[in-house]
Design a protein around this motif. Structure first.
Motif, PDB file in Angstrom:
ATOM      1  N   ARG A  44      16.687   5.616  12.316  1.00 57.12           N
ATOM      2  CA  ARG A  44      15.708   6.480  12.980  1.00 57.12           C
ATOM      3  C   ARG A  44      14.285   5.928  12.794  1.00 57.12           C
ATOM      4  NH1 ARG A  44      17.223  11.773  14.419  1.00 57.12           N
ATOM      5  NH2 ARG A  44      19.454  12.151  14.161  1.00 57.12           N
TER       6      ARG A  44
ATOM      7  N   ARG B 108      21.450  -3.993  13.020  1.00 55.75           N
ATOM      8  CA  ARG B 108      22.465  -3.546  12.054  1.00 55.75           C
ATOM      9  C   ARG B 108      22.567  -4.536  10.893  1.00 55.75           C
ATOM     10  NH1 ARG B 108      24.656   0.822  13.804  1.00 55.75           N
ATOM     11  NH2 ARG B 108      25.855   0.910  11.894  1.00 55.75           N
TER      12      ARG B 108
ATOM     13  N   ASP C 145      29.123   3.805   9.194  1.00 59.64           N
ATOM     14  CA  ASP C 145      29.899   2.586   8.909  1.00 59.64           C
ATOM     15  C   ASP C 145      29.882   2.258   7.418  1.00 59.64           C
ATOM     16  OD1 ASP C 145      27.220   2.057   8.690  1.00 59.64           O
ATOM     17  OD2 ASP C 145      27.330   0.035   9.515  1.00 59.64           O
TER      18      ASP C 145
ATOM     19  N   ASP D 178      27.892   6.076  19.685  1.00 62.61           N
ATOM     20  CA  ASP D 178      28.089   5.547  18.325  1.00 62.61           C
ATOM     21  C   ASP D 178      29.512   5.054  18.095  1.00 62.61           C
ATOM     22  OD1 ASP D 178      25.450   6.156  17.734  1.00 62.61           O
ATOM     23  OD2 ASP D 178      25.919   8.062  16.753  1.00 62.61           O
TER      24      ASP D 178
ATOM     25  N   ARG E  45      30.277   1.615  20.682  1.00 67.08           N
ATOM     26  CA  ARG E  45      29.476   0.375  20.670  1.00 67.08           C
ATOM     27  C   ARG E  45      30.315  -0.764  20.076  1.00 67.08           C
ATOM     28  NH1 ARG E  45      26.093   2.988  15.939  1.00 67.08           N
ATOM     29  NH2 ARG E  45      27.436   2.343  14.242  1.00 67.08           N
TER      30      ARG E  45
HETATM   31  O1   DC Z   1      23.046  10.477  10.754  1.00 62.40           O
HETATM   32  P1   DC Z   1      21.921  10.432  11.784  1.00 62.40           P
HETATM   33  O2   DC Z   1      22.099  11.419  12.893  1.00 62.40           O
HETATM   34  O3   DC Z   1      20.567  10.545  11.170  1.00 62.40           O
HETATM   35  O4   DC Z   1      22.035   8.971  12.423  1.00 62.40           O
HETATM   36  C1   DC Z   1      21.147   8.555  13.406  1.00 62.40           C
HETATM   37  C2   DC Z   1      21.792   7.517  14.312  1.00 62.40           C
HETATM   38  O5   DC Z   1      21.914   6.282  13.634  1.00 62.40           O
HETATM   39  C3   DC Z   1      23.152   7.889  14.851  1.00 62.40           C
HETATM   40  O6   DC Z   1      23.089   8.023  16.254  1.00 62.40           O
HETATM   41  C4   DC Z   1      24.050   6.744  14.513  1.00 62.40           C
HETATM   42  C5   DC Z   1      23.199   5.737  13.830  1.00 62.40           C
HETATM   43  N1   DC Z   1      23.730   5.318  12.535  1.00 62.40           N
HETATM   44  C6   DC Z   1      24.524   4.203  12.519  1.00 62.40           C
HETATM   45  O7   DC Z   1      24.810   3.627  13.562  1.00 62.40           O
HETATM   46  N2   DC Z   1      24.980   3.725  11.333  1.00 62.40           N
HETATM   47  C7   DC Z   1      24.692   4.353  10.191  1.00 62.40           C
HETATM   48  N3   DC Z   1      25.151   3.857   9.029  1.00 62.40           N
HETATM   49  C8   DC Z   1      23.905   5.525  10.202  1.00 62.40           C
HETATM   50  C9   DC Z   1      23.451   5.998  11.403  1.00 62.40           C
END
Ligand code: DC
Length: 239
Positions: free
Chosen positions: A42, A111, A138, A191, A194
């Motif tokens: 975020r 990532r 993940d 999510d 992808r």
């Molecule tokens: O948990 P959250 O809603 O704050 O996560 C925000 C976004 O980040 C969510 O759309 C997926 C992504 N995310 C991710 O891809 N991998 C993570 N380890 C944590 C979050």
């Protein structure tokens, strides 16, 4: 002496399943650190928006991510999020960032960068306090595949939307059930479909449906699981 967590608990699952509340409470109860990896995606999203970058343009987002200074706290009672020194805890949970974050989290180079930072934070907290609860999408599959306990929380879409709505209202954000339900569905789809590190339960994760279970009961069940796995030190019995 209270029971203390030794090692990593990985807590994955879609939004609105209670991950954040459960993870923070579990960490607090077991004297462990806490890491909200979603806050890092975020914060990078906010950095991209502030820079005027197109969040769908992988190269532009990667450039922003490499230059951004994101810091997240690991105290479960005060998990601050800083972007270039600014406290952005509230802003990163607003609608604008929420709508854009899945696109940013789908960029492989972002990532890779964040997974490296997350592993460093986990190593530091393990060295300092011995245990950490890490939440994301993940964690059990990519960030900490050797975690001693992996949890994948689920809940019905209706209940998840209702929880998001309550959070929005508590934070003074206007929203309605239909919009929130659509947004929850959309983000899950993005999510989990992808190409890079999609959200999915690890093969050895324990799946836990929180639709009809209160936070206290979820936390109590997870403490029991941790005890069964032998990852609690101290009193050695029930925390
Ligand atoms: O948990 P959250 O809603 O704050 O996560 C925000 C976004 O980040 C969510 O759309 C997926 C992504 N995310 C991710 O891809 N991998 C993570 N380890 C944590 C979050």
């Amino acid at each position: 002496m209270a029971a203390e967590l030794r090692g990593v608990v990985a807590m994955d699952g879609p939004g609105g399943t209670g991950k954040t509340t459960v993870a923070r409470r579990l960490a607090n109860r077991l004297g462990a650190g806490y890491l909200d990896t979603g806050a890092m995606y975020r914060a990078i999203t906010l950095a991209a928006l502030r820079a005027g970058a197109d969040v769908a343009a992988a190269d532009a987002v990667t450039t922003v991510a490499k230059a951004a200074d994101v810091e997240v706290g690991t105290d479960p009672d005060a998990p601050v999020a800083l972007l270039d020194g600014d406290d952005v805890g509230a802003e990163i949970r607003g609608d604008v960032v929420t709508s854009a974050v899945s696109a940013v989290a789908a960029v492989p180079a972002v990532r890779e960068l964040l997974v490296g930072q997350q592993r460093d934070i986990i190593d530091r907290v393990l060295a300092e306090v011995g245990g950490i609860v890490v939440e994301g999408r993940d964690i059990g599959t990519v960030v900490a595949p050797d975690a001693r306990l992996k949890i994948f929380l689920t809940a019905s879409a209706e209940v998840r939307a209702a929880r998001r709505l309550a959070q929005d209202s508590a934070a003074g954000r206007e929203s309605n059930h239909g919009d929130v339900l659509r947004s929850v569905d959309r983000r899950d789809r993005l999510d989990s479909t992808r190409a890079a590190d999609p959200m999915r339960p690890a093969a050895d994760a324990v799946e836990f449906d929180t639709t009809d279970v209160g936070v206290d009961d979820v936390v109590a069940s997870l403490c029991e699981l941790a005890e069964q796995r032998g990852i609690l030190a101290g009193r050695g019995a029930t925390p």
